[in-house]
Design a protein around this motif. Structure first.
Motif, short mmCIF file in Angstrom:
data_model
loop_
_atom_site.label_atom_id
_atom_site.label_comp_id
_atom_site.label_asym_id
_atom_site.label_seq_id
_atom_site.Cartn_x
_atom_site.Cartn_y
_atom_site.Cartn_z
N SER A 98 0.81 -1.22 0.00
CA SER A 98 0.00 0.00 0.00
C SER A 98 0.84 1.27 0.00
O SER A 98 0.61 2.19 -0.78
CB SER A 98 -0.95 0.00 1.21
N SER A 206 -4.60 2.31 -3.65
CA SER A 206 -3.53 1.87 -2.74
C SER A 206 -4.08 1.59 -1.34
O SER A 206 -3.60 0.70 -0.64
CB SER A 206 -2.43 2.93 -2.67
N ARG A 207 -5.10 2.35 -0.93
CA ARG A 207 -5.70 2.13 0.40
C ARG A 207 -6.39 0.77 0.48
O ARG A 207 -6.44 0.15 1.55
CB ARG A 207 -6.69 3.24 0.71
N LEU A 209 -5.33 -1.90 -0.62
CA LEU A 209 -4.34 -2.96 -0.40
C LEU A 209 -3.92 -3.09 1.06
O LEU A 209 -3.18 -4.00 1.41
CB LEU A 209 -3.09 -2.69 -1.25
N ARG A 210 -4.38 -2.16 1.91
CA ARG A 210 -4.04 -2.26 3.32
C ARG A 210 -4.63 -3.53 3.91
O ARG A 210 -5.76 -3.90 3.63
CB ARG A 210 -4.58 -1.04 4.09
#
Length: 420
Positions: A98, A206-207, A209-210
């Motif tokens: 992320s 990207s968030r 993928l946290r």
């Protein structure tokens, strides 16, 4: 989950992935979230990279660098991506993907827009290199395949990787024609700014993928670190690993040439420049189908045999292009053939690495595979531009590409499990 490595007659036998310790075969909500986020990131970056080939002609006119010079800049970027892949894969294994994606997204958007603001030779070449490097920190196999394989049940891993590959294809399907339209209606500089704005959508992705699992962290006494290092050393001493990497490197030569130079190939064949957008759309659509079909076949087929078949089909498409006169219909048929085999190599390649060496270090190990892939990409982009500038055509490159596709098929066939 680690692959077991056994010895038979002094040689390493392939270690098969055993029963899935994660329980149910069905993908849960977290697995779908990680997989679909990775697919959308691949769509953004791969689609914009494929559409970037449409800017080569206007950039050449604006800067006077020449096709060979622009090709060398793109090739250096591809080589840099390869050198970064093991590092990015290892960081993703340890820190999670992320953070890396978020930083890469900001840089990618800025470097994509830079040539529109400063259309001069040196800044454009530098921006091409840096945008390619930043793209690998947003969506690359070494970055995303580790989290996907560690989240998804083992029985569904091949299918999940195929979905990620299909995402890359969907990006080409959508962004290729859209970029062609934007260049024709708005001009290349405004279209390039729009491309940079689109890439900002990688930030919210990207968030998502946290929470994706990382590789095991260091344990007391350093056992975890020592175990990871031992696994990597074992893989790097295995000839099977390097045959997988070599076949993917030959794939990189082919894919990078198509991505960077296919609009120019169409133009040099005397066909309408506008055909390039349709070529990308047809190739992208076929790519989605091919990637998903290979993912489904992996559930009941050996990945080595499947990979060899994909390379043979690719060779048949190239051979046909060499012997049949170029027409719009032929080019679109060629787009179907190349699209169907484009990302179809990714699921069986990743599964060959995971089968022999497990998934916990897949990011780092696939980073090495991607380094070899990008060495091939450097050759495809640079040699493609040089050959076109030197000979005025692409026949030399296609002949080289045909031979490399057949060699890749032979390498993949040699990776069949022992005793089969």
């Amino acid at each position: 989950m680690l692959g077991r490595i056994a010895r038979r007659g002094g040689a390493h036998a392939p270690a098969h992935r055993g029963p899935d310790p994660r329980g149910a075969v069905a993908m849960n909500a977290a697995a779908w979230r990680i997989t679909l986020s990775a697919a959308l990131l691949m769509a953004l970056v791969t689609g914009s990279r494929a559409a970037g080939a449409l800017y080569l002609s206007p950039l050449n006119s604006a800067t006077g660098v020449g096709l060979a010079g622009l090709s060398l800049g793109l090739a250096i970027g591809q080589l840099g991506v390869g050198l970064l892949q093991p590092v990015i894969g290892a960081l993703a294994d340890r820190l999670g993907a992320s953070r890396i994606v978020a930083c890469g997204a900001v840089l990618l958007a800025l470097f994509t827009v830079a040539p529109a603001a400063w259309p001069q030779a040196a800044p454009v070449l530098l921006a091409l290199v840096l945008a390619t490097l930043a793209g690998s920190a947003v969506a690359s196999n070494a970055l995303l395949l580790g989290p996907v394989n560690r989240t998804v049940p083992a029985a569904r891993a091949g299918q999940a990787v195929a979905i990620v590959g299909a995402g890359a294809s969907a990006g080409q399907l959508l962004l290729g024609p859209a970029t062609q339209w934007a260049i024709e209606d708005w001009g290349w500089r405004s279209a390039l700014v729009a491309s940079g704005v689109v890439l900002v959508f990688a930030l919210p992705l990207s968030r998502a993928l946290r929470g994706a699992p990382c590789a095991p962290v260091r344990r007391e006494g350093g056992a975890g670190t020592a175990g990871r290092a031992s696994l990597r050393r074992t893989a790097l001493r295995d000839s099977r690993f390097w045959r997988v990497a070599a076949s993917f490197g030959l794939c990189g030569f082919h894919i990078a040439f198509l991505t960077a130079h296919m609009p120019g190939v169409i133009e040099r064949c005397g066909l309408p420049v506008s055909l390039a957008g349709r070529w990308m759309a047809v190739s992208g659509a076929a790519n989605v189908v091919g990637s998903l079909a290979v993912g489904a076949l992996l559930r009941r087929s050996d990945p080595a045999r499947l990979l060899a078949a994909v390379y043979v089909l690719r060779a048949l498409g190239i051979g046909t292009l060499l012997v049949v006169p170029a027409t719009p219909t032929l080019m679109l048929g060629f787009a179907l053939a190349m699209g169907a085999t484009h990302m179809a190599t990714l699921p069986p390649t990743s599964q060959l690495v995971a089968r022999d060496h497990g998934v916990q270090q897949l990011g780092a190990l696939f980073g090495v595979v991607m380094l070899v892939h990008q060495l091939g990409s450097f050759g495809g982009v640079w040699l493609g531009g040089w050959a076109a500038a030197a000979t005025g055509g692409d026949a030399l490159l296609w002949r080289v590409d045909l031979g490399l596709a057949l060699l890749a098929a032979a390498l993949a066939w040699s990776l069949r499990p022992l005793g089969r």
